[in-house]
Design a protein around this motif. Structure first.
Motif, PDB file in Angstrom:
ATOM      1  N   ALA A   1      39.846 102.313  34.671  1.00  0.00           N
ATOM      2  CA  ALA A   1      39.713 101.002  35.309  1.00  0.00           C
ATOM      3  C   ALA A   1      38.367 100.902  36.020  1.00  0.00           C
ATOM      4  N   PRO A   2      37.834  99.698  36.179  1.00  0.00           N
ATOM      5  CA  PRO A   2      36.564  99.544  36.891  1.00  0.00           C
ATOM      6  C   PRO A   2      36.647 100.125  38.309  1.00  0.00           C
ATOM      7  N   PRO A   3      35.721 101.017  38.693  1.00  0.00           N
ATOM      8  CA  PRO A   3      35.775 101.647  40.023  1.00  0.00           C
ATOM      9  C   PRO A   3      35.101 100.779  41.081  1.00  0.00           C
ATOM     10  N   VAL A   4      35.625  99.585  41.263  1.00  0.00           N
ATOM     11  CA  VAL A   4      35.019  98.612  42.165  1.00  0.00           C
ATOM     12  C   VAL A   4      35.998  98.262  43.278  1.00  0.00           C
ATOM     13  N   GLY A   5      35.468  97.620  44.323  1.00  0.00           N
ATOM     14  CA  GLY A   5      36.327  97.211  45.439  1.00  0.00           C
ATOM     15  C   GLY A   5      37.007  98.406  46.080  1.00  0.00           C
ATOM     16  N   ASP A   6      38.309  98.360  46.191  1.00  0.00           N
ATOM     17  CA  ASP A   6      39.049  99.441  46.821  1.00  0.00           C
ATOM     18  C   ASP A   6      39.065 100.703  45.970  1.00  0.00           C
ATOM     19  N   ARG A   7      38.680 100.584  44.686  1.00  0.00           N
ATOM     20  CA  ARG A   7      38.636 101.774  43.817  1.00  0.00           C
ATOM     21  C   ARG A   7      37.294 102.500  43.896  1.00  0.00           C
ATOM     22  N   ARG A   8      36.336 101.960  44.636  1.00  0.00           N
ATOM     23  CA  ARG A   8      35.085 102.694  44.849  1.00  0.00           C
ATOM     24  C   ARG A   8      35.415 103.988  45.599  1.00  0.00           C
ATOM     25  N   TRP A   9      34.843 105.096  45.148  1.00  0.00           N
ATOM     26  CA  TRP A   9      35.053 106.429  45.742  1.00  0.00           C
ATOM     27  C   TRP A   9      36.534 106.828  45.728  1.00  0.00           C
ATOM     28  N   ARG A  10      37.169 106.513  44.611  1.00  0.00           N
ATOM     29  CA  ARG A  10      38.509 107.036  44.354  1.00  0.00           C
ATOM     30  C   ARG A  10      38.510 107.659  42.963  1.00  0.00           C
ATOM     31  N   PRO A  11      39.439 108.583  42.695  1.00  0.00           N
ATOM     32  CA  PRO A  11      39.549 109.111  41.339  1.00  0.00           C
ATOM     33  C   PRO A  11      39.744 107.977  40.341  1.00  0.00           C
ATOM     34  N   PRO A  12      39.225 108.119  39.135  1.00  0.00           N
ATOM     35  CA  PRO A  12      39.371 107.051  38.145  1.00  0.00           C
ATOM     36  C   PRO A  12      40.833 106.783  37.827  1.00  0.00           C
ATOM     37  N   GLN A  13      41.161 105.513  37.702  1.00  0.00           N
ATOM     38  CA  GLN A  13      42.519 105.085  37.385  1.00  0.00           C
ATOM     39  C   GLN A  13      42.610 104.715  35.915  1.00  0.00           C
ATOM     40  N   PRO A  14      43.808 104.718  35.323  1.00  0.00           N
ATOM     41  CA  PRO A  14      43.931 104.389  33.895  1.00  0.00           C
ATOM     42  C   PRO A  14      43.350 103.003  33.589  1.00  0.00           C
ATOM     43  N   ALA A  15      42.780 102.894  32.408  1.00  0.00           N
ATOM     44  CA  ALA A  15      42.221 101.608  31.984  1.00  0.00           C
ATOM     45  C   ALA A  15      43.316 100.550  31.925  1.00  0.00           C
ATOM     46  N   THR A  16      42.970  99.343  32.299  1.00  0.00           N
ATOM     47  CA  THR A  16      43.909  98.231  32.246  1.00  0.00           C
ATOM     48  C   THR A  16      44.110  97.798  30.796  1.00  0.00           C
ATOM     49  N   ALA A  17      45.350  97.657  30.381  1.00  0.00           N
ATOM     50  CA  ALA A  17      45.634  97.244  29.006  1.00  0.00           C
ATOM     51  C   ALA A  17      45.175  95.810  28.774  1.00  0.00           C
ATOM     52  N   TRP A  18      44.856  95.489  27.539  1.00  0.00           N
ATOM     53  CA  TRP A  18      44.466  94.131  27.177  1.00  0.00           C
ATOM     54  C   TRP A  18      45.293  93.669  25.975  1.00  0.00           C
ATOM     55  N   THR A  19      45.328  92.380  25.799  1.00  0.00           N
ATOM     56  CA  THR A  19      45.988  91.802  24.633  1.00  0.00           C
ATOM     57  C   THR A  19      44.932  91.359  23.644  1.00  0.00           C
ATOM     58  N   GLY A  20      45.347  91.118  22.419  1.00  0.00           N
ATOM     59  CA  GLY A  20      44.379  90.749  21.401  1.00  0.00           C
ATOM     60  C   GLY A  20      43.535  91.942  21.000  1.00  0.00           C
ATOM     61  N   THR A  21      42.387  91.657  20.414  1.00  0.00           N
ATOM     62  CA  THR A  21      41.486  92.711  19.940  1.00  0.00           C
ATOM     63  C   THR A  21      40.175  92.633  20.700  1.00  0.00           C
ATOM     64  N   ARG A  22      39.811  93.719  21.313  1.00  0.00           N
ATOM     65  CA  ARG A  22      38.610  93.776  22.149  1.00  0.00           C
ATOM     66  C   ARG A  22      37.372  93.981  21.281  1.00  0.00           C
TER      67      ARG A  22
ATOM     68  N   ARG B   1      13.914  98.984  29.159  1.00  0.00           N
ATOM     69  CA  ARG B   1      13.692  97.929  30.147  1.00  0.00           C
ATOM     70  C   ARG B   1      14.743  96.838  29.986  1.00  0.00           C
ATOM     71  N   GLY B   2      15.269  96.387  31.102  1.00  0.00           N
ATOM     72  CA  GLY B   2      16.252  95.318  31.069  1.00  0.00           C
ATOM     73  C   GLY B   2      17.678  95.767  30.828  1.00  0.00           C
ATOM     74  N   THR B   3      17.920  97.083  30.787  1.00  0.00           N
ATOM     75  CA  THR B   3      19.285  97.569  30.583  1.00  0.00           C
ATOM     76  C   THR B   3      20.169  97.115  31.746  1.00  0.00           C
ATOM     77  N   PRO B   4      21.272  96.411  31.481  1.00  0.00           N
ATOM     78  CA  PRO B   4      22.130  95.960  32.586  1.00  0.00           C
ATOM     79  C   PRO B   4      22.767  97.142  33.307  1.00  0.00           C
ATOM     80  N   ARG B   5      22.982  96.973  34.615  1.00  0.00           N
ATOM     81  CA  ARG B   5      23.625  98.000  35.434  1.00  0.00           C
ATOM     82  C   ARG B   5      24.778  97.367  36.209  1.00  0.00           C
ATOM     83  N   SER B   6      25.816  98.167  36.440  1.00  0.00           N
ATOM     84  CA  SER B   6      26.986  97.644  37.148  1.00  0.00           C
ATOM     85  C   SER B   6      27.819  98.802  37.650  1.00  0.00           C
ATOM     86  N   GLU B   7      28.615  98.557  38.711  1.00  0.00           N
ATOM     87  CA  GLU B   7      29.621  99.541  39.100  1.00  0.00           C
ATOM     88  C   GLU B   7      30.753  99.591  38.078  1.00  0.00           C
ATOM     89  N   ASP B   8      30.977  98.506  37.372  1.00  0.00           N
ATOM     90  CA  ASP B   8      32.028  98.431  36.354  1.00  0.00           C
ATOM     91  C   ASP B   8      31.456  99.031  35.078  1.00  0.00           C
TER      92      ASP B   8
END
Length: 522
Positions: free
Chosen positions: A64-85, A104-111
C-alpha cells in the motif's frame, strides 16, 4: 551512486496507483507477440506489453502507498483493485534528491512501492527469478530505470526490479517508533514476499529466487542475508560493489569527515531522528507524519544509515558473517577495480600533492600510515589522487568483499570477481580525468548487465565482454554456479582467494590478496 556530505548514495523507488481500466478476461501469461498479456495477481489483474520476445509488466504495487499515517510504518499489503490495471508504465520513483543517474523529469512521490517484471514470451513456467535491488547510498535510486532485457534473454529468467523508500522516508528512526526502522529494507522484504506469492503467475519459480543488488543494493542484499525475517525468501545472492564489511576510515570521503559505516546501532539513528523532529518543532513522529514531503527532503542526507538492534536486523551484519550465521546460500560477489576513484575526486576536487597524500594517509591510518605508503607509493600512480583512490578502493571495498567471501565460503559456494575494464562508461556518463586513468569506476559494470534510459551505447569490444558477464550472471541465477560451456572457468572463492577478473581484453583468474594487498588490511 556517490557522495554527499561524506556519505554513500543509492537509488530506489517506484510508482503510484494507476487507474484501473475496464475489466478484461484472464489471459495466458505467455500471450502472443504484440498481444497485451493479462495476469491475475493476488490484488487484481494487470495488463502489460509483449514485444521483441519479452513480456513486461510495470508499476505493479507490492504494498500500500506509505503515505499519511503509513509514513514510517512497515509496508502494508497492496490494496486490491477491480478491473484490469494498466501495467505498461513505471510510476514515480520514491522521494529523493535529484541525481545524475535519474533521467531528467522523472516523477517522484512517496506513493512509490511498486515493482517491474520482465519475462520471456512463451508459455514456459518455473523459470528462475532474479530480484534486483538498485543502489544509490540509501538516499537515491530506482529499480525502474534498469532494463534487464539481456539477462532475461540470456538466462530465460524472470527479472523483478524493485523500488523502495530511501533517505529520511526509508531509514529514519525515532524513540516513538520503538525499535522499528529500516523501512526501505522492510519494503524489499515485502517485495520478496510478493514475489513468493505471485511470481508463478508470470512464469517464475518462487522456489528459485536470486536476490541481487549493487552498491547500497548490495549492502541491502547482504543485510537481508543476516535477517531472520528473510530466511527462505531467496535461494541465491549477488552482491556487487558493496559488502557487509564495507566501511571508510577518516578522510576517505572528504577532509574533516570521520570514519563512516552504513550500519549503526538503533540508538544512534534514533538520536538523528529526534534531532530532526526538534529542528522541525515537532514533539514526535505523529507531528512529523504531517510535515509535507518537500519539507522533509532537505534532511534526507542525514539518513544513509541502516539500523541494527532491530526486529529486522537483530545484530550488526558484519558480526553475523563473522559468526557464520548468515543465510547459507550460494553467493556471487565482487567489485570494480577502482571503486573509490570518483569518491576521491569528489572528496578532493583540487587533487592532492605528494605531501597531502601522505597527510591523508596519516589521517586515515595513524601510525600505520608509513606501512601503507610503502605498499602504495604515490610515484607508482598517475597522480597522488589516483594513489589515494587505489588505497581506499582496496581497503574499503575490494578486500572487505574478499574477507566477507572468505567467511561465507565456510558454508556455501562463493564466487568473487573484479570488473576491470577501464573503457567502461561511468554511471554519470562523465569521463574520468586523465589524472586517474586508466580506472574502472564504481557502478561501471552496470551498463554491461542492464540498459538505461539515455545510457551510452557499448562498443563492439564492450558488447563482447557484456555478453560474458550476462552469461555468468544468468547461469548463477539459474543454478547457483556461474560456470558453463565455452566460458573461462570461475573457481570457487575460499582460503586461496582466487577471483575472476573481467578485463577489456581478457577474462582470467587473479589472487585477490596479492593483487590488492589484502594481507595489509585483514
Amino acid at each position: 551512486m556517490l557522495a554527499a556530505a561524506g556519505v554513500l548514495l543509492l537509488t530506489a523507488c517506484g510508482t503510484p496507483a494507476t487507474q484501473a481500466g475496464p475489466a478484461a478476461p484472464p489471459a495466458a501469461a505467455g500471450g502472443g507477440e504484440g498481444a497485451a498479456p493479462v495476469v491475475r495477481t493476488a490484488s487484481g489483474q494487470v495488463r502489460g506489453t509483449a514485444q521483441d520476445g519479452l513480456r513486461r509488466f510495470r508499476g505493479i504495487p507490492f504494498a500500500a502507498p506509505p503515505v499519511g499515517d503509513r509514513r514510517w510504518r512497515p509496508p502494508q499489503p497492496a490494496t486490491a483493485w477491480t478491473g484490469t490495471r494498466d501495467a505498461t508504465r513505471s510510476g514515480p520513483v520514491c522521494e529523493q534528491p535529484a541525481s545524475p543517474e535519474l533521467p531528467r523529469g522523472t516523477p517522484r512521490s512517496e506513493d512509490c512501492l511498486t515493482l517491474d517484471i520482465t519475462a520471456p514470451a512463451g508459455p514456459a513456467t518455473n523459470r528462475p527469478v532474479l530480484v534486483w535491488v538498485p543502489g544509490g547510498g540509501f538516499l537515491t535510486g530506482a529499480g525502474s530505470i534498469h532494463d534487464p532485457a539481456r539477462l532475461v534473454r540470456a538466462g530465460e529468467l524472470v527479472v523483478v526490479t524493485v523500488n523502495y523508500r530511501v533517505g529520511v522516508f526509508g531509514f529514519l528512526a525515532h524513540p516513538d517508533l520503538g525499535r522499528s526502522s529500516n523501512f526501505g529494507l522492510q519494503d524489499q522484504l515485502a517485495a520478496l514476499r510478493w514475489v513468493r506469492a505471485n511470481i508463478a503467475r508470470f512464469g517464475g519459480d518462487p522456489g528459485a529466487v536470486t536476490l541481487a543488488g549493487e552498491s547500497a543494493g548490495a549492502m541491502s542484499t547482504c543485510s537481508l542475508m543476516t535477517s531472520p525475517a528473510a530466511r527462505g525468501l531467496f535461494r541465491r545472492a549477488i552482491v556487487q560493489s558493496g559488502s557487509c564489511l564495507t566501511g571508510h576510515p577518516a578522510g576517505a570521503l572528504g577532509p574533516g569527515v570521520g570514519a563512516v559505516s552504513s550500519w549503526q546501532p538503533i540508538g544512534t539513528v534514533q538520536g538523528t531522528g529526534r534531532a530532526l523532529a526538534e529542528r522541525l518543532s515537532c514533539t514526535g513522529v505523529a507531528c512529523l507524519r504531517k510535515v509535507p514531503a518537500d519539507q522533509l527532503l532537505p534532511y534526507t542526507a542525514q539518513f544513509p544509515m541502516v539500523a541494527y538492534g532491530t526486529g529486522l536486523l537483530p545484530a550488526e551484519p558484519a558480526a553475523v558473517f563473522a559468526a557464520g550465521k548468515e543465510a547459507a546460500v550460494p553467493l556471487l560477489q565482487g567489485n570494480t577495480r577502482d571503486e573509490h576513484v570518483e569518491f576521491a575526486l569528489a572528496a578532493y576536487p583540487g587533487g592532492r600533492t605528494a605531501a597531502e597524500y601522505s597527510a591523508a594517509l596519516r589521517t586515515a591510518f595513524g601510525a600505520a600510515a608509513p606501512r601503507v605508503e610503502r605498499r602504495y607509493p604515490a610515484g607508482d600512480f598517475p597522480s597522488p589522487i589516483a594513489a589515494l583512490g587505489r588505497v581506499f578502493s582496496d581497503r574499503d571495498w575490494i578486500c572487505p568483499t574478499g574477507e566477507s567471501g572468505r567467511l561465507h565460503a565456510r558454508t556455501s559456494p562463493t564466487y568473487t570477481y573484479v570488473f576491470a575494464d577501464p573503457t567502461a562508461p561511468t554511471t554519470s556518463g562523465r569521463p574520468l580525468p586523465g589524472t586517474v586513468r586508466p580506472a574502472t569506476a564504481h557502478g561501471s559494470e552496470l551498463g554491461y548487465l542492464f540498459d538505461f534510459p539515455d545510457g551510452p551505447a557499448l562498443t563492439t569490444e564492450q558488447r563482447a565482454l557484456a555478453g560474458q558477464l550476462v552469461g555468468y550472471w544468468a547461469r548463477f541465477a539459474r543454478t547457483g554456479d556461474p560456470n558453463g560451456p565455452g566460458a573461462p572457468a570461475w573457481p570457487r572463492f575460499g582460503a586461496h582467494a582466487t577471483a575472476l577478473t573481467f578485463g577489456a581484453d581478457s577474462v582470467r583468474t587473479v589472487d585477490l590478496n596479492a593483487a590488492h594487498h589484502c594481507g595489509l588490511w585483514f
